[in-house]
Design an enzyme around this catalytic site. Structure first.
Site, PDB file in Angstrom:
ATOM      1  N   SER A  39       0.911  -1.014  -0.028  1.00  0.00           N
ATOM      2  CA  SER A  39      -0.014   0.056  -0.003  1.00  0.00           C
ATOM      3  C   SER A  39       0.774   1.203  -0.052  1.00  0.00           C
ATOM      4  CB  SER A  39      -0.941  -0.223   1.287  1.00  0.00           C
ATOM      5  OG  SER A  39      -1.894   1.013   1.079  1.00  0.00           O
ATOM      6  N   ASP A  51      -9.946  -3.763  -5.127  1.00  0.00           N
ATOM      7  CA  ASP A  51      -9.099  -2.586  -4.443  1.00  0.00           C
ATOM      8  C   ASP A  51      -9.246  -1.304  -5.277  1.00  0.00           C
ATOM      9  OD1 ASP A  51      -7.174  -1.108  -3.270  1.00  0.00           O
ATOM     10  OD2 ASP A  51      -5.622  -2.428  -3.458  1.00  0.00           O
ATOM     11  N   HIS A  70      -8.218  -4.783  -0.661  1.00  0.00           N
ATOM     12  CA  HIS A  70      -6.982  -4.114  -0.073  1.00  0.00           C
ATOM     13  C   HIS A  70      -6.724  -4.218   1.374  1.00  0.00           C
ATOM     14  CE1 HIS A  70      -4.009  -0.634  -0.654  1.00  0.00           C
ATOM     15  NE2 HIS A  70      -4.359  -0.505   0.840  1.00  0.00           N
TER      16      HIS A  70
END
Length: 320
Positions: free
Chosen positions: A151, A251, A281
């Site tokens: 991320s 995501d 995610h």
């Protein structure tokens, strides 16, 4: 297994709850996440200090009980540049060390909004420079180091690779980017369909991504145009490391992560890309008993070891 209608409805409800302004709640969220932090077995973990501009950056070093690989994974955690820490990522890094057999070094970089861009990135760069310049301190050679991030951490890993090329102080040979943030626009007008398709009902919302980025930018709109802020904006992606990109099907960041993989490939880079089916995610922080987490370790194993990998996983190199 595909997401059921009942599960989708639950995710839809939880996603609306997650749309509370993170700028007003991040301090509370940090405390709550810290309360859930599991203790690490100290005989396998120790903290090391790296100096940057007169202050110290903590890196936490994880050595697996059975170290079957002499390489080192330099890890940058996620959390939208605002949340999380080496403490809250203890389990992730312990599992990463255990399942790869590699030593893992996790970086405690400065968080926004107290430390806006590029402070956290410069912390990561300083840590990487120290490790790459003095690999003997960590029992490896520089070519045996791989950058890893999920991320926001994937964003930081990609940005460190770009900075290393541009500054010429060290060379990154490999990087692993897990559902990375690579672009700067997550509004309804974004160029990426996944922002609209997955931006409301799958826990991480496009609004929250935008809120995180606003805090990371520190209110300065010029910062979001930097390729070190959003690596997909880089005009030149040549001379970048061999790269593994793993995205998640549901995501909002999916398409920009894949676009970065294709851009690196067009610039001449060696890139492996895999889209994790049915994944949200943040799934990499789930326990290893989840199949998609184990599959991610298979991807990493294949990337690091090729045909020698025990899983012999076939990488997906074409567009999903």
């Amino acid at each position: 297994m595909a997401i059921s209608k009942a599960m989708h409805a639950a995710l839809h409800t939880l996603s609306y709850a997650a749309n509370i302004d993170v700028g007003k709640t991040y301090k509370v969220e940090r405390v709550l996440r810290g309360l859930r932090t599991p203790l690490s077995p100290l005989y396998r973990v120790w903290d090391h200090q790296i100096e940057r501009d007169g202050r110290e950056i903590t890196v936490r070093i994880y050595t697996p009980k059975k170290q079957t690989d002499n390489r080192l994974l330099l890890f940058f955690h996620g959390g939208g540049w605002v949340l999380e820490s080496v403490d809250t990522y203890n389990t992730v890094c312990r599992n990463l060390a255990k399942w790869t057999g590699c030593r893992v070094v996790s970086v405690e970089y400065s968080l926004a909004p107290e430390h806006a861009f590029p402070e956290g990135l410069e912390d990561c760069y300083a840590a990487a420079r120290e490790v790459y310049r003095h690999p003997e301190q960590f029992g490896v050679q520089s070519h045996e180091i791989t950058l890893v991030g999920d991320s926001a951490g994937g964003n930081l890993a990609a940005a460190v690779s770009l900075m290393a090329r541009d500054r010429g102080e060290f060379e990154v040979s490999q990087q692993i980017l897990i559902y990375p943030a690579t672009y700067n626009d997550h509004s309804p007008g974004s160029r990426f369909a996944s922002v609209r398709e997955n931006g409301t009902d799958y826990l991480l919302t496009s609004k929250r991504v935008s809120d995180y980025m606003a805090l990371y930018a520190g209110g300065d709109p010029r910062r979001i145009r930097s390729p070190y802020f959003a690596p997909l904006l880089a005009e030149d992606l040549s001379c970048q490391p061999r790269t593994l990109v793993i995205t998640a099907e549901f995501d909002p960041l999916r398409d920009e992560g894949e676009a970065y993989a294709y851009a690196l490939r067009r610039a001449g880079g060696k890139v492996m890309l895999y889209r994790m089916p049915d994944a949200l995610h943040g799934y990499f922080s789930l326990p290893v008993r989840f199949k998609l987490v184990r599959r991610t370790y298979d991807m990493i194993d294949y990337f690091l070891n090729g045909e020698a990998a025990s899983c012999r996983t076939k990488m997906q190199n074409e567009k999903p």
